[in-house]
Design an enzyme around this catalytic site. Structure first.
Site, mmCIF file in Angstrom:
data_model
loop_
_atom_site.group_PDB
_atom_site.id
_atom_site.type_symbol
_atom_site.label_atom_id
_atom_site.label_comp_id
_atom_site.label_asym_id
_atom_site.label_seq_id
_atom_site.Cartn_x
_atom_site.Cartn_y
_atom_site.Cartn_z
ATOM 1 N N THR A 76 0.829 -1.208 0.000
ATOM 2 C CA THR A 76 0.000 0.000 0.000
ATOM 3 C C THR A 76 0.864 1.259 0.000
ATOM 4 O O THR A 76 0.587 2.182 -0.777
ATOM 5 C CB THR A 76 -0.968 -0.013 1.207
ATOM 6 O OG1 THR A 76 -1.767 -1.191 1.130
ATOM 7 C CG2 THR A 76 -1.851 1.221 1.223
ATOM 8 N N MET A 134 2.084 1.849 -3.528
ATOM 9 C CA MET A 134 0.982 2.270 -4.393
ATOM 10 C C MET A 134 0.646 3.745 -4.154
ATOM 11 O O MET A 134 0.471 4.521 -5.101
ATOM 12 C CB MET A 134 -0.257 1.406 -4.160
ATOM 13 C CG MET A 134 -1.437 1.787 -5.050
ATOM 14 S SD MET A 134 -2.966 0.936 -4.610
ATOM 15 C CE MET A 134 -3.411 1.793 -3.086
ATOM 16 N N GLU A 146 0.902 9.576 -5.606
ATOM 17 C CA GLU A 146 1.407 10.919 -5.325
ATOM 18 C C GLU A 146 2.327 11.404 -6.431
ATOM 19 O O GLU A 146 2.290 12.576 -6.808
ATOM 20 C CB GLU A 146 2.143 10.955 -3.978
ATOM 21 C CG GLU A 146 1.218 10.937 -2.790
ATOM 22 C CD GLU A 146 1.900 11.466 -1.549
ATOM 23 O OE1 GLU A 146 1.951 12.715 -1.376
ATOM 24 O OE2 GLU A 146 2.379 10.646 -0.751
ATOM 25 N N GLY A 169 2.257 16.897 -0.617
ATOM 26 C CA GLY A 169 1.011 16.209 -0.307
ATOM 27 C C GLY A 169 0.508 16.623 1.058
ATOM 28 O O GLY A 169 1.280 16.743 2.002
ATOM 29 N N HIS A 217 -6.948 0.431 -0.958
ATOM 30 C CA HIS A 217 -6.163 -0.560 -1.699
ATOM 31 C C HIS A 217 -7.107 -1.732 -1.949
ATOM 32 O O HIS A 217 -7.504 -2.418 -1.018
ATOM 33 C CB HIS A 217 -4.939 -0.974 -0.885
ATOM 34 C CG HIS A 217 -3.893 -1.645 -1.707
ATOM 35 N ND1 HIS A 217 -2.592 -1.758 -1.272
ATOM 36 C CD2 HIS A 217 -3.926 -2.235 -2.918
ATOM 37 C CE1 HIS A 217 -1.869 -2.388 -2.192
ATOM 38 N NE2 HIS A 217 -2.670 -2.699 -3.195
#
Length: 133
Positions: free
Chosen positions: A35, A38, A43, A62, A69
């Site tokens: 995760t 990913m 981002e 961010g 997920h």
């Protein structure tokens, strides 16, 4: 700075490598695409989507993630993330993000980024160190 266009999309692709595994990130006990990896890819797609609009000396950071997920991906499979600008609120830009492997959608959600003057941002961060002394 150029006007940021709602609807602008950007895609990044990678191959899921052993360094991207849940075991390597310590985010799980299974040797699959993690995760955190990913989310990093999502981002990256969002950041690169905005880069063409920014003047020199500016970047984005961010500030918010709401990600699901949805499916596991084996190490060695190609993955891609897609980011689409869905709203611009001053210096805050909101993205719809999705991730896919070679078979199916593996993730989706909303990601927010904030436009910053790099020098001012770094100066504020460095000031935190001087407050600790």
């Amino acid at each position: 700075m150029k006007e940021i266009r709602v609807g602008k999309r950007h895609i990044v692709e990678r191959v899921a490598e052993p360094k991207d595994s849940a075991i390597n990130y310590a985010s799980g006990g299974v040797d699959v695409y993690s995760t955190p990896a990913m989310i990093g890819l999502m981002e990256c797609a969002a950041k690169e989507c905005l880069d063409e609009f920014l003047d020199e000396g500016y970047s984005t950071v961010g500030i918010s993630l709401n990600i699901k997920h949805l499916a596991a991906t084996p190490i060695g499979m190609k993955v891609r993330a897609e980011a689409e600008i869905v709203a611009v609120e001053g210096k805050k830009v909101v993205f719809k993000v999705e991730a896919f492997d070679e078979v199916e959608k593996i993730g989706e959600g909303i990601h927010e980024r904030y436009i910053v003057d790099i020098n001012k941002f770094i100066s504020r961060v460095k000031n935190k160190n001087s407050k600790e002394e």
